[in-house]
Design a protein around this motif. Structure first.
Motif, PDB file in Angstrom:
ATOM      1  N   GLU A 100      39.819  48.436  30.221  1.00 28.56           N
ATOM      2  CA  GLU A 100      39.622  49.662  29.453  1.00 28.56           C
ATOM      3  C   GLU A 100      40.418  49.673  28.155  1.00 28.56           C
ATOM      4  OE1 GLU A 100      40.621  52.743  32.163  1.00 28.56           O
ATOM      5  OE2 GLU A 100      38.906  52.358  33.508  1.00 28.56           O
ATOM      6  N   VAL A 101      41.503  48.841  28.073  1.00 28.79           N
ATOM      7  CA  VAL A 101      42.328  48.836  26.858  1.00 28.79           C
ATOM      8  C   VAL A 101      42.172  47.528  26.077  1.00 28.79           C
ATOM      9  CG1 VAL A 101      44.034  50.433  27.789  1.00 28.79           C
ATOM     10  CG2 VAL A 101      44.339  47.976  28.143  1.00 28.79           C
ATOM     11  N   CYS A 102      41.290  46.636  26.540  1.00 30.65           N
ATOM     12  CA  CYS A 102      41.090  45.340  25.881  1.00 30.65           C
ATOM     13  C   CYS A 102      39.897  45.379  24.938  1.00 30.65           C
ATOM     14  CB  CYS A 102      40.838  44.248  26.921  1.00 30.65           C
ATOM     15  SG  CYS A 102      42.337  43.635  27.707  1.00 30.65           S
ATOM     16  N   ASP A 103      39.988  44.603  23.874  1.00 28.52           N
ATOM     17  CA  ASP A 103      38.827  44.395  23.012  1.00 28.52           C
ATOM     18  C   ASP A 103      37.786  43.592  23.780  1.00 28.52           C
ATOM     19  OD1 ASP A 103      40.146  45.667  20.992  1.00 28.52           O
ATOM     20  OD2 ASP A 103      40.910  43.825  20.085  1.00 28.52           O
ATOM     21  N   ALA A 104      36.524  43.817  23.474  1.00 24.62           N
ATOM     22  CA  ALA A 104      35.446  43.132  24.189  1.00 24.62           C
ATOM     23  C   ALA A 104      35.483  41.619  23.978  1.00 24.62           C
ATOM     24  CB  ALA A 104      34.100  43.684  23.727  1.00 24.62           C
ATOM     25  N   SER A 105      36.062  41.167  22.842  1.00 24.61           N
ATOM     26  CA  SER A 105      36.081  39.734  22.536  1.00 24.61           C
ATOM     27  C   SER A 105      37.244  38.991  23.194  1.00 24.61           C
ATOM     28  CB  SER A 105      36.159  39.530  21.022  1.00 24.61           C
ATOM     29  OG  SER A 105      37.336  40.142  20.502  1.00 24.61           O
ATOM     30  N   SER A 106      38.191  39.730  23.765  1.00 24.85           N
ATOM     31  CA  SER A 106      39.352  39.075  24.373  1.00 24.85           C
ATOM     32  C   SER A 106      38.988  38.436  25.704  1.00 24.85           C
ATOM     33  CB  SER A 106      40.483  40.081  24.587  1.00 24.85           C
ATOM     34  OG  SER A 106      40.983  40.553  23.357  1.00 24.85           O
ATOM     35  N   ARG A 107      39.478  37.222  25.938  1.00 29.88           N
ATOM     36  CA  ARG A 107      39.277  36.528  27.203  1.00 29.88           C
ATOM     37  C   ARG A 107      40.492  36.778  28.093  1.00 29.88           C
ATOM     38  NH1 ARG A 107      35.597  32.295  26.785  1.00 29.88           N
ATOM     39  NH2 ARG A 107      34.178  32.665  25.053  1.00 29.88           N
ATOM     40  N   VAL A 108      40.281  36.721  29.410  1.00 31.38           N
ATOM     41  CA  VAL A 108      41.367  36.960  30.364  1.00 31.38           C
ATOM     42  C   VAL A 108      41.403  35.833  31.396  1.00 31.38           C
ATOM     43  CG1 VAL A 108      42.299  38.507  32.140  1.00 31.38           C
ATOM     44  CG2 VAL A 108      41.227  39.468  30.081  1.00 31.38           C
ATOM     45  N   VAL A 109      42.593  35.302  31.611  1.00 30.10           N
ATOM     46  CA  VAL A 109      42.838  34.331  32.677  1.00 30.10           C
ATOM     47  C   VAL A 109      43.839  34.953  33.641  1.00 30.10           C
ATOM     48  CG1 VAL A 109      43.888  32.106  33.249  1.00 30.10           C
ATOM     49  CG2 VAL A 109      42.337  32.289  31.308  1.00 30.10           C
ATOM     50  N   VAL A 110      43.511  34.919  34.929  1.00 28.62           N
ATOM     51  CA  VAL A 110      44.377  35.506  35.951  1.00 28.62           C
ATOM     52  C   VAL A 110      45.022  34.385  36.755  1.00 28.62           C
ATOM     53  CG1 VAL A 110      44.504  36.996  37.987  1.00 28.62           C
ATOM     54  CG2 VAL A 110      42.953  37.574  36.099  1.00 28.62           C
ATOM     55  N   ILE A 111      46.340  34.468  36.918  1.00 28.41           N
ATOM     56  CA  ILE A 111      47.072  33.552  37.792  1.00 28.41           C
ATOM     57  C   ILE A 111      47.506  34.354  39.009  1.00 28.41           C
ATOM     58  CG2 ILE A 111      49.072  32.034  38.029  1.00 28.41           C
ATOM     59  CD1 ILE A 111      48.974  31.675  34.968  1.00 28.41           C
ATOM     60  N   GLY A 112      46.909  34.045  40.143  1.00 30.54           N
ATOM     61  CA  GLY A 112      47.190  34.808  41.357  1.00 30.54           C
ATOM     62  C   GLY A 112      47.900  33.985  42.416  1.00 30.54           C
ATOM     63  N   HIS A 113      48.167  34.625  43.530  1.00 28.70           N
ATOM     64  CA  HIS A 113      48.887  33.972  44.626  1.00 28.70           C
ATOM     65  C   HIS A 113      48.067  33.994  45.917  1.00 28.70           C
ATOM     66  CE1 HIS A 113      52.878  33.544  42.583  1.00 28.70           C
ATOM     67  NE2 HIS A 113      52.321  34.465  41.794  1.00 28.70           N
ATOM     68  N   HIS A 114      46.752  34.259  45.769  1.00 29.14           N
ATOM     69  CA  HIS A 114      45.863  34.293  46.942  1.00 29.14           C
ATOM     70  C   HIS A 114      44.711  33.314  46.725  1.00 29.14           C
ATOM     71  CE1 HIS A 114      47.848  37.834  48.637  1.00 29.14           C
ATOM     72  NE2 HIS A 114      47.913  38.291  47.391  1.00 29.14           N
ATOM     73  N   ASN A 115      44.632  32.317  47.584  1.00 26.39           N
ATOM     74  CA  ASN A 115      43.553  31.323  47.502  1.00 26.39           C
ATOM     75  C   ASN A 115      42.346  31.863  48.266  1.00 26.39           C
ATOM     76  OD1 ASN A 115      42.057  29.066  47.117  1.00 26.39           O
ATOM     77  ND2 ASN A 115      43.406  27.672  48.218  1.00 26.39           N
ATOM     78  N   ASP A 116      41.571  32.700  47.575  1.00 35.77           N
ATOM     79  CA  ASP A 116      40.512  33.471  48.213  1.00 35.77           C
ATOM     80  C   ASP A 116      39.212  33.274  47.432  1.00 35.77           C
ATOM     81  OD1 ASP A 116      38.738  35.575  48.967  1.00 35.77           O
ATOM     82  OD2 ASP A 116      40.442  36.721  49.741  1.00 35.77           O
ATOM     83  N   VAL A 117      38.210  32.672  48.060  1.00 28.38           N
ATOM     84  CA  VAL A 117      36.933  32.408  47.391  1.00 28.38           C
ATOM     85  C   VAL A 117      36.247  33.711  46.987  1.00 28.38           C
ATOM     86  CG1 VAL A 117      34.629  31.406  47.657  1.00 28.38           C
ATOM     87  CG2 VAL A 117      36.630  30.208  48.573  1.00 28.38           C
ATOM     88  N   TRP A 118      36.295  34.711  47.869  1.00 32.24           N
ATOM     89  CA  TRP A 118      35.676  35.999  47.554  1.00 32.24           C
ATOM     90  C   TRP A 118      36.317  36.602  46.314  1.00 32.24           C
ATOM     91  CZ3 TRP A 118      37.874  40.865  47.183  1.00 32.24           C
ATOM     92  CH2 TRP A 118      36.979  41.926  47.030  1.00 32.24           C
ATOM     93  N   LEU A 119      37.641  36.549  46.237  1.00 31.21           N
ATOM     94  CA  LEU A 119      38.347  37.097  45.077  1.00 31.21           C
ATOM     95  C   LEU A 119      37.930  36.360  43.802  1.00 31.21           C
ATOM     96  CD1 LEU A 119      40.515  38.845  43.725  1.00 31.21           C
ATOM     97  CD2 LEU A 119      42.208  37.127  44.398  1.00 31.21           C
ATOM     98  N   TYR A 120      37.844  35.038  43.885  1.00 32.72           N
ATOM     99  CA  TYR A 120      37.451  34.253  42.707  1.00 32.72           C
ATOM    100  C   TYR A 120      36.064  34.686  42.203  1.00 32.72           C
ATOM    101  CZ  TYR A 120      35.915  30.279  39.898  1.00 32.72           C
ATOM    102  OH  TYR A 120      35.427  29.491  38.890  1.00 32.72           O
ATOM    103  N   ARG A 121      35.128  34.822  43.131  1.00 31.00           N
ATOM    104  CA  ARG A 121      33.770  35.207  42.730  1.00 31.00           C
ATOM    105  C   ARG A 121      33.740  36.599  42.122  1.00 31.00           C
ATOM    106  NH1 ARG A 121      30.794  32.955  48.212  1.00 31.00           N
ATOM    107  NH2 ARG A 121      30.699  30.735  47.572  1.00 31.00           N
TER     108      ARG A 121
END
Length: 425
Positions: free
Chosen positions: A102-123
């Protein structure tokens, strides 16, 4: 796991990371901001920002995860790429990312570094528009690879390999070796090679290749707005069937003072036109020579076995280790050895304080080198079977990645011990 097995796995992982990095292309000029919850993630991201492949990117690391990012972007514009680390559970993570959107520009890309190896979460994250989800722990190579994967066009023409030759002192033969090795690479492998003579006032490439081009590297560096593949092709002089020269003017009718980035676009463009680009870098220490040596794929230092050369080589090796923290050390060639009546430092004694062994030790051979220089011909053209020419052939294989450096031959005792170890295993 035994310590030996651990070290073996660690070395293998390091080799794989090095291979991955070497295959990556430079990241374009983008802005990146990272928001990290742990030092274990912040550290690799900071090291990635120091890598030469990220030299054009502007990276800033903040401590604090998604909550800090949300607060930060309430009043600040979002960059090209946002990297966020989160230890939240999958459902909570998705909810927090929705607030971030909601506060990001539409052109900005996002990479998430998480601590859960979850296929459902990735999708779900990919479906929500996240560019990539990486599970911690991460390495510096992981970060550079992710950024390059997002912003480097995989369909673009591959970049050539850039090899910079620089002398530890003037007169050590760095230019001669650069020119001869470029010719050798083009002749041995039937591969296009571009030589760029970066010593504009005193360059010798035009003499060594017996060329007198009307234009060359000066036209490119003084007209950066015109540089593209077509313009560069007009400036290149054909020295052999697959060897082109970007010649220096070798005149003193003007001064040659350049900004740090002056040659960057020329090198990038040359790499799009040939698989190998050989840069003949003069023995100077300026902003542009520093930038060039920091960003090329390989640096080759030529030195003669004298004390001043050793000091200068040591300074170069130490400085390049700081400028290129994720690359191996530069290659070293000891040249003009065994000169009559000259006291010399032995090759092993020269190498010991540097921590690197010479890639080659080339003896003083004035007849061969002098005849080639005076006739505007390459060493391989003068005497194809000469031992020095054979050494250059070996160097060409190593510098283009076609062959690894040969290990030193083992002594009889070492061979005997190896045989005994094989019998007992």
């Amino acid at each position: 796991m035994s310590s030996l097995a651990y070290e073996t796995n660690h070395l293998e992982e390091s080799r794989q990371a090095d291979t991955t990095l070497q295959s990556l292309r430079p990241v374009p000029r983008i802005s990146i901001q990272a928001f990290c919850e742990t030092d274990a993630v912040a550290g690799p991201i900071e090291r990635a920002g120091e890598d030469r492949r990220m030299a054009k990117a502007h990276l800033k690391v903040h401590m604090g995860g998604l909550a800090t990012a949300l607060e930060f972007y309430q009043t600040a514009a979002t960059p090209n790429l946002i990297i966020v680390e989160s230890r939240e559970e999958p459902q909570a993570l998705l909810a927090s990312l929705q607030k971030l959107a909601e506060v990001c520009d539409a052109s900005s890309r996002v990479v998430v570094i998480g601590h859960h190896n979850d296929v459902w979460l990735y999708r779900e994250l990919i479906r929500a528009g996240v560019s990539e989800y990486v599970v911690a722990p991460i390495s510096m190579a992981d970060i550079v690879g992710v950024v390059a994967g997002i912003f480097v066009d995989p369909d673009a023409a591959p970049l050539g390999r850039s090899i910079a030759f620089v002398g530890a002192k003037g007169g050590v033969g760095s230019s001669t070796l650069a020119h001869n090795l470029a010719w050798t690479m083009s002749a041995l492998f039937d591969s296009e090679v571009v030589v760029a003579d970066m010593d504009l006032p005193f360059g010798t490439a035009n003499i060594n290749f017996d060329q007198d081009p009307a234009q060359g590297i000066a036209e490119a560096v003084f007209s950066p707005e015109r540089i593209d593949e077509v313009y560069l092709d007009r400036l290149l002089a054909q020295c052999a069937e697959r060897l082109s020269l970007l010649a220096a003017p070798s005149t003193l009718d003007r001064t040659y003072d350049f900004e740090a980035e002056a040659f960057a676009q020329i090198i990038d463009t040359a790499q799009r036109t040939a698989p190998v680009v050989v840069l003949d870098v003069p023995h100077l220490w300026t902003g542009w020579t520093r930038t060039t040596l920091a960003r090329v794929d390989e640096v080759v230092i030529t030195a003669t076995p004298e004390l001043a050369n050793l000091r200068n080589t040591k300074n170069l090796v130490d400085t390049l280790a700081k400028l290129r923290p994720n690359d191996g050390p530069p290659k070293l060639i000891l040249n003009q050895t065994n000169m009559p009546k000259r006291p010399e430092i032995g090759a092993d004694d020269f190498a010991e304080p540097l921590g690197i062994a010479p890639l080659a030790v080339i003896p003083f051979e004035p007849q061969l080198f002098g005849s080639a220089a005076n006739n505007g011909r390459m060493l391989g053209e003068m005497d194809h079977d000469h031992p020095i020419v054979q050494t250059l052939n070996e160097l060409a294989h190593v510098l283009t990645g076609r062959r690894e450096i040969k290990a030193k031959r083992k002594t009889g005792l070492a061979l005997l011990l190896d045989r005994l170890n094989l019998k007992t295993t």
